[in-house]
Write a protein that holds these residues in place. Sequence first.
Motif, mmCIF file in Angstrom:
data_model
loop_
_atom_site.group_PDB
_atom_site.id
_atom_site.type_symbol
_atom_site.label_atom_id
_atom_site.label_comp_id
_atom_site.label_asym_id
_atom_site.label_seq_id
_atom_site.Cartn_x
_atom_site.Cartn_y
_atom_site.Cartn_z
ATOM 1 N N SER B 149 59.792 179.216 50.345
ATOM 2 C CA SER B 149 58.867 178.322 49.654
ATOM 3 C C SER B 149 59.079 176.891 50.123
ATOM 4 O O SER B 149 60.175 176.523 50.556
ATOM 5 C CB SER B 149 59.060 178.401 48.130
ATOM 6 N N GLY B 151 57.997 173.249 48.300
ATOM 7 C CA GLY B 151 57.396 172.741 47.071
ATOM 8 C C GLY B 151 56.930 173.925 46.228
ATOM 9 O O GLY B 151 57.654 174.925 46.085
ATOM 10 N N ALA B 152 55.720 173.827 45.702
ATOM 11 C CA ALA B 152 55.221 174.883 44.814
ATOM 12 C C ALA B 152 54.629 176.055 45.575
ATOM 13 O O ALA B 152 54.239 177.056 44.971
ATOM 14 C CB ALA B 152 54.176 174.286 43.864
ATOM 15 N N LEU B 210 59.217 166.976 49.553
ATOM 16 C CA LEU B 210 59.285 168.320 48.978
ATOM 17 C C LEU B 210 60.608 168.989 49.323
ATOM 18 O O LEU B 210 61.234 168.651 50.331
ATOM 19 C CB LEU B 210 58.130 169.183 49.523
ATOM 20 N N GLY B 211 60.985 169.944 48.502
ATOM 21 C CA GLY B 211 62.133 170.790 48.806
ATOM 22 C C GLY B 211 61.659 172.190 49.108
ATOM 23 O O GLY B 211 60.510 172.381 49.525
ATOM 24 N N GLY B 212 62.511 173.166 48.901
ATOM 25 C CA GLY B 212 62.080 174.532 49.152
ATOM 26 C C GLY B 212 63.232 175.509 49.089
ATOM 27 O O GLY B 212 64.362 175.137 48.751
ATOM 28 N N ILE B 213 62.892 176.745 49.404
ATOM 29 C CA ILE B 213 63.890 177.828 49.376
ATOM 30 C C ILE B 213 63.840 178.554 50.709
ATOM 31 O O ILE B 213 62.767 178.833 51.239
ATOM 32 C CB ILE B 213 63.588 178.811 48.219
#
Lengths: 330, 330, 330, 330
Positions: B149, B151-152, B210-213
Amino acid sequence: MWNFLTAGESHGKALTAIIEGLPAGLELDEQYINTALARRQAGYGRSERMKIEKDKVKILSGLKNGLTIGSPVCLLIENKAFKEDIPKVTCPRPGHADLSGIIKYNQDDIIPVSERASARETAIRVAVGAVAAKFLEEFKIKIFSHVISIGAIKRDAYPTSPTRGKDDKVEYYLNLAQKAEQSSLRCVDPETTKKMEAAIDNAKEKGDSLGGIFEVIALNMPVGLGTCMHWGKRLDALLAYAIMSIPGIKGVEIGTAYENSALPGSQVHDEIFFNEESIYAFPAKSIYRITNNAGGIEGGISNGEPVIIRGAMKPIPTLANPLQTIDLQH
Amino acid sequence: MWNFLTAGESHGKALTAIIEGLPAGLELDEQYINTALARRQAGYGRSERMKIEKDKVKILSGLKNGLTIGSPVCLLIENKAFKEDIPKVTCPRPGHADLSGIIKYNQDDIIPVSERASARETAIRVAVGAVAAKFLEEFKIKIFSHVISIGAIKRDAYPTSPTRGKDDKVEYYLNLAQKAEQSSLRCVDPETTKKMEAAIDNAKEKGDSLGGIFEVIALNMPVGLGTCMHWGKRLDALLAYAIMSIPGIKGVEIGTAYENSALPGSQVHDEIFFNEESIYAFPAKSIYRITNNAGGIEGGISNGEPVIIRGAMKPIPTLANPLQTIDLQH
Amino acid sequence: MWNFLTAGESHGKALTAIIEGLPAGLELDEQYINTALARRQAGYGRSERMKIEKDKVKILSGLKNGLTIGSPVCLLIENKAFKEDIPKVTCPRPGHADLSGIIKYNQDDIIPVSERASARETAIRVAVGAVAAKFLEEFKIKIFSHVISIGAIKRDAYPTSPTRGKDDKVEYYLNLAQKAEQSSLRCVDPETTKKMEAAIDNAKEKGDSLGGIFEVIALNMPVGLGTCMHWGKRLDALLAYAIMSIPGIKGVEIGTAYENSALPGSQVHDEIFFNEESIYAFPAKSIYRITNNAGGIEGGISNGEPVIIRGAMKPIPTLANPLQTIDLQH
Amino acid sequence: MWNFLTAGESHGKALTAIIEGLPAGLELDEQYINTALARRQAGYGRSERMKIEKDKVKILSGLKNGLTIGSPVCLLIENKAFKEDIPKVTCPRPGHADLSGIIKYNQDDIIPVSERASARETAIRVAVGAVAAKFLEEFKIKIFSHVISIGAIKRDAYPTSPTRGKDDKVEYYLNLAQKAEQSSLRCVDPETTKKMEAAIDNAKEKGDSLGGIFEVIALNMPVGLGTCMHWGKRLDALLAYAIMSIPGIKGVEIGTAYENSALPGSQVHDEIFFNEESIYAFPAKSIYRITNNAGGIEGGISNGEPVIIRGAMKPIPTLANPLQTIDLQH
């Protein structure tokens, strides 16, 4: 620098630990540790084993007149459920160390593996943790934990403490801690506690098990533990290592890291303010945050906010209604 | 036993690492590491810095005729953006090591802290990781990663490999790896990649981040790495430590630990089957699983399934449109 | 906690070291380290290599404006004698790592082993040691060394400082240090220096080599470094580890341990006196010793006296007139 | 990788140790360890304490059916001389940890320091060592020790085994070991033993004490333990660390390092020969040495010869006729 080793099997003679590196002059008694051990044994839906054992620790070394002397502290918990002979087991349980363990250690019996891989080991870790907590109390650091979810039952997010002062935040969290202790499942919300109990009853009926998520909060943290300078000495990395080393834990996050990863930076990072009234005070005191999405750690260093760490536990792999497995004898 | 140290600041002369404990006889060349460094510098929405640096490693020691000799390997990446003087900065960025760092290291300028806390440090870690990957290739272990991912925007769960054979699973994942490499964001799904690119563009426009996984998968793992016997030597704990030590990472899980924590044990634990046709073969080969919810680790020990570990990254804290902060000069 | 790794081969591109754990704010410059490197290259009877290399260190990281910033310090010394290709060697030298090394690392050429096992590695250790010395200077700790014997030529025991005050002892030893620096062999006695030079000339003529004994003395030591509480943290054990890790060193003693082992306790242990005039001062100051047979360490803890440690070096195993050995090609 | 911690005070409840990292499948029983403990308690001129304690170990964990299972082994020795209250002591003994210890640990009573600094701690180390010896037996490695000198009484150098074959050397040393066990002081020579006994009697009469030198020999060592590649992993450095960590030991040497330091290289380094008859055998077998001045370690690596390490012990600092000291109460 602290270090500790633990030893002991689930139905062996005793669980033991040796702690290296404690300073001299720390008050320590068995009663303090026993309180932590009793707290471990409470909890709705606990196993039969929990009812057999009433864990009491013996401090075998490291003290004189109730104070540490700088020497290693040896802790011992006798196993009431000690068994000389345990019948051979040859069906490895999915989710356990059983299958990998017997291959690694070249066994044809699961017992030698499962005896050590057992959650019983956490009893002596709780005792070691109580010693650590006593040490941290010297610095006014208080640590508590509460349960966020059990199975699909999750409590609503609790509001971030809306106050700016450090002392107000501590008060807010100590209040949470008190609520957690009143719950049979250490959940701060009574309604959710009831739903969790029902979920546990339901799983039990089906011979099934549940996991969950817990949160550990450290209050009155100083600024500056851990460092951004060396990869192996970041506070978040060291805490993740410690939490993930607990049997059954498969996930760790600082603050609400997973939720934060879905949000823009502007909604995550904790803005920094000056406290006008105390402008001349020590920087760390005159600077404040309202939010604490970072969970008290920025750049691998504690920032003075409460350190918040969550662990995700898998459902217990020992099921009354067991899953498909093999028998190594066939 | 491996060990490594890294050194170097963001605009210093060079980033370096020394790796201790490699065996003799491992093929190693700069090109192999440079490929990994180039892969690091790709990625939609990368920073300006990424365009300046075309990282090339120099191997300063540890090799003869292209083979390791058992001595420490020293890696060096020169910084093209080396600067002798960097103007003082006095406004700590929320989410960075800045504020905690200057308090810990007693500075009145953020630069000495931010220069080391910079993500630039990951360049030399990628180089070290490439050496590790080369070593693991000797055992046929392949490691790849992909983005879950940003962000969303999250890609749908990919189905667990439906096949029983080890080789089939490896093929399945190698196929995933190939798809990831074709994406500008290393997301295995082209549709999701487009949405992620749009989310990044959108955040950039707003001066936000943004971040993420992400997920790292290790294939062809042997059974038996890590142990349930010693708290500090569990494979999951050691991996959590390593992943959480990467700047910006705030969450780690083995497999889908957070999702699993909400499910009953009967739906999580990976059932164990005998492969009738190869009943006489080596146990680890004749035994198989269909699911891999454990992410390849049970009881802190690798179980032969692919090891799957996820990291949650916070949104980058350097915002074009900065958050409220203080100025230490006032 | 300090840690460091070194890397580099004798005729490789460079020798490097990374030092972890230095505090911020320590003044450090290349010149300070270069002085130590030049001191290493002096010494009567030095090898040809010493004349080729004029070692200069580069500090690649860890500094801003001449002060450490708490990040790892990377040191690099280029090898002027860098060689791309070194002809294969197949005759292992007695006394060297050659034979064990090629068996351990599965080589058919001695070069990959001898390149790392070379005394050249001590150049980068001297650089690391200079950084350590600079750090210790902050605490007024001064370290110097002198040569006790070369081959059979041994200087007479120097008298223990007869004075009781700490400052007098420091002065006594600083005077010794100065004398040592004036000798071509860092021997405090000019007569003995001449005999040592003659012994070296004599050995050279015969194509032979010599070893010897040196002494390192640390002045202004605080009370309390190391501990009797944990086997692995005794100061004497840690110093023995460090000294014995230097190539060629085969013996270590604290003070004159070997001589002391032949004496009765009444002649060895250092009596303890009160300094009547300063009875109300800090204990460690008002208490004094006359003798220092313990070499500054009792029970694994520094006792405030000068720490004295001796190392015994074997004769250099590379002989112009070589010993009987085998050729691995035959 | 092995690790162990010990705990326990001289008159505390018990001495304990936890050993981490033993493999599964090693036979272990209390009797084996008790034999080593009894051997420790023999010795001419032993203290009164030795007569009180008849040390017996309990193995609290790590075994099933007499075999290790890969989990930590916890050893416990109860103290027969356990005392709840020990009167305060305020006169620090020269040569002991007493004075430095009370300053370091901020005590006004020497007991908390001397209770842990006591030689009693070596009882549990002997137990840990017995477990290590059992493990090494799996590789045919045999370890024994004997006494070289007590006070000024030193036995003549024993001749280096004159034989070339490995098996002959082993036989030679096993013969020495047997002689050592027959001596009340573990000295291989009966005449010297008598003189040593007389020296002990003499010192006792005077209220004095003696030190001495011992030698530990490991037979059937494989080639390749330790390395020249990393400063911290040299076998000689690690052994020096271990030996010097024993209370009372102040000097360590590999082989006869101090004597060797006075000899020319041509007389020290161990020439290398081919065994013509077994030219096609595995190199380490067809190559041989006659001498072993290196004490079995070259370049920090075991070379297949017996590893010989000597320790110099200071005279015991507890004197019946005590030395001048101070009273902290005055």
